[in-house]
Design a protein around this motif. Structure first.
Motif, PDB file in Angstrom:
ATOM      1  N   GLU A 178     -66.533 -41.083  54.873  1.00 57.29           N
ATOM      2  CA  GLU A 178     -67.167 -42.229  55.508  1.00 57.29           C
ATOM      3  C   GLU A 178     -66.933 -43.504  54.715  1.00 57.29           C
ATOM      4  O   GLU A 178     -67.160 -43.529  53.522  1.00 57.29           O
ATOM      5  CB  GLU A 178     -68.685 -41.995  55.632  1.00 57.29           C
ATOM      6  CG  GLU A 178     -69.058 -40.682  56.259  1.00 57.29           C
ATOM      7  CD  GLU A 178     -68.468 -40.467  57.625  1.00 57.29           C
ATOM      8  OE1 GLU A 178     -68.361 -41.429  58.415  1.00 57.29           O
ATOM      9  OE2 GLU A 178     -68.090 -39.331  57.921  1.00 57.29           O
ATOM     10  N   ARG A 179     -66.535 -44.533  55.413  1.00 55.28           N
ATOM     11  CA  ARG A 179     -66.415 -45.842  54.750  1.00 55.28           C
ATOM     12  C   ARG A 179     -67.802 -46.375  54.442  1.00 55.28           C
ATOM     13  O   ARG A 179     -68.053 -46.914  53.386  1.00 55.28           O
ATOM     14  CB  ARG A 179     -65.657 -46.815  55.631  1.00 55.28           C
ATOM     15  CG  ARG A 179     -64.169 -46.580  55.651  1.00 55.28           C
ATOM     16  CD  ARG A 179     -63.490 -47.699  56.375  1.00 55.28           C
ATOM     17  NE  ARG A 179     -64.042 -47.859  57.714  1.00 55.28           N
ATOM     18  CZ  ARG A 179     -63.410 -47.540  58.838  1.00 55.28           C
ATOM     19  NH1 ARG A 179     -62.206 -47.076  58.788  1.00 55.28           N
ATOM     20  NH2 ARG A 179     -63.986 -47.698  60.000  1.00 55.28           N
ATOM     21  N   GLU A 180     -68.682 -46.248  55.401  1.00 52.99           N
ATOM     22  CA  GLU A 180     -70.058 -46.696  55.212  1.00 52.99           C
ATOM     23  C   GLU A 180     -70.956 -45.482  55.345  1.00 52.99           C
ATOM     24  O   GLU A 180     -70.986 -44.859  56.396  1.00 52.99           O
ATOM     25  CB  GLU A 180     -70.439 -47.740  56.259  1.00 52.99           C
ATOM     26  CG  GLU A 180     -69.678 -49.028  56.113  1.00 52.99           C
ATOM     27  CD  GLU A 180     -70.143 -50.059  57.116  1.00 52.99           C
ATOM     28  OE1 GLU A 180     -71.278 -49.968  57.598  1.00 52.99           O
ATOM     29  OE2 GLU A 180     -69.342 -50.954  57.407  1.00 52.99           O
TER      30      GLU A 180
END
Length: 150
Positions: A81-83
């Motif tokens: 996940e990027r965020e």
């Protein structure tokens, strides 16, 4: 923080490799019902993170390189996940208009506490325990793994 489809697929790919056999993406994809185009992309992220090895060529495939007892759910979320925040206001780059106007935000502070507890909890959940809650197989050893058995 929501466990996205990509994170779910990553866990499935690692589950497929738990038997320590060299498998190609087609085999993994068919076995775990992961769309092939996602399996290729995710396997590259898992390789960069050091969880698997990708061997190229006609006799190549993927192989687990880390002990599933040593990989946590939070590890996989961080790789995929990027965020991984429960809300965008916890992202360091987020510019909160409420905070800018009033200089504080109790909601932000409360959600930051939730995020901290959730992240800490997810860091205690090991993939082996998710994949094999009743013990499951005990393969010999993943190369580079720190335990004698998975």
């Amino acid at each position: 923080m929501i466990i996205t489809r990509e994170t779910d697929y990553a866990i499935r790919i690692l589950r497929s490799l738990a038997d320590l056999q060299l498998k190609n993406i087609r085999e993994i994809s068919d076995e775990q019902m992961v769309p092939r185009q996602f399996a290729y992309k995710i396997s590259k992220k898992l390789e960069r993170a050091g969880f698997i090895e990708i061997i190229r060529g006609a006799q190549g495939g993927c192989r687990l390189t880390r002990d599933l007892h040593d990989i946590t759910l939070m590890d996989i979320i961080n790789v995929m996940e990027r965020e991984n925040m429960i809300t965008s206001c916890l992202d360091g780059d987020f510019q909160c208009p409420y905070h800018r106007r009033y200089g504080f935000c109790d909601v932000h502070e409360a959600l930051a506490g939730v995020q901290g507890k959730l992240s800490a909890y997810l860091a205690t959940i090991h993939l082996y325990d998710i994949m094999f809650p009743h013990g499951g197989p005990a393969p010999v050893k993943a190369s580079g793994a720190s335990r004698d058995a998975l």
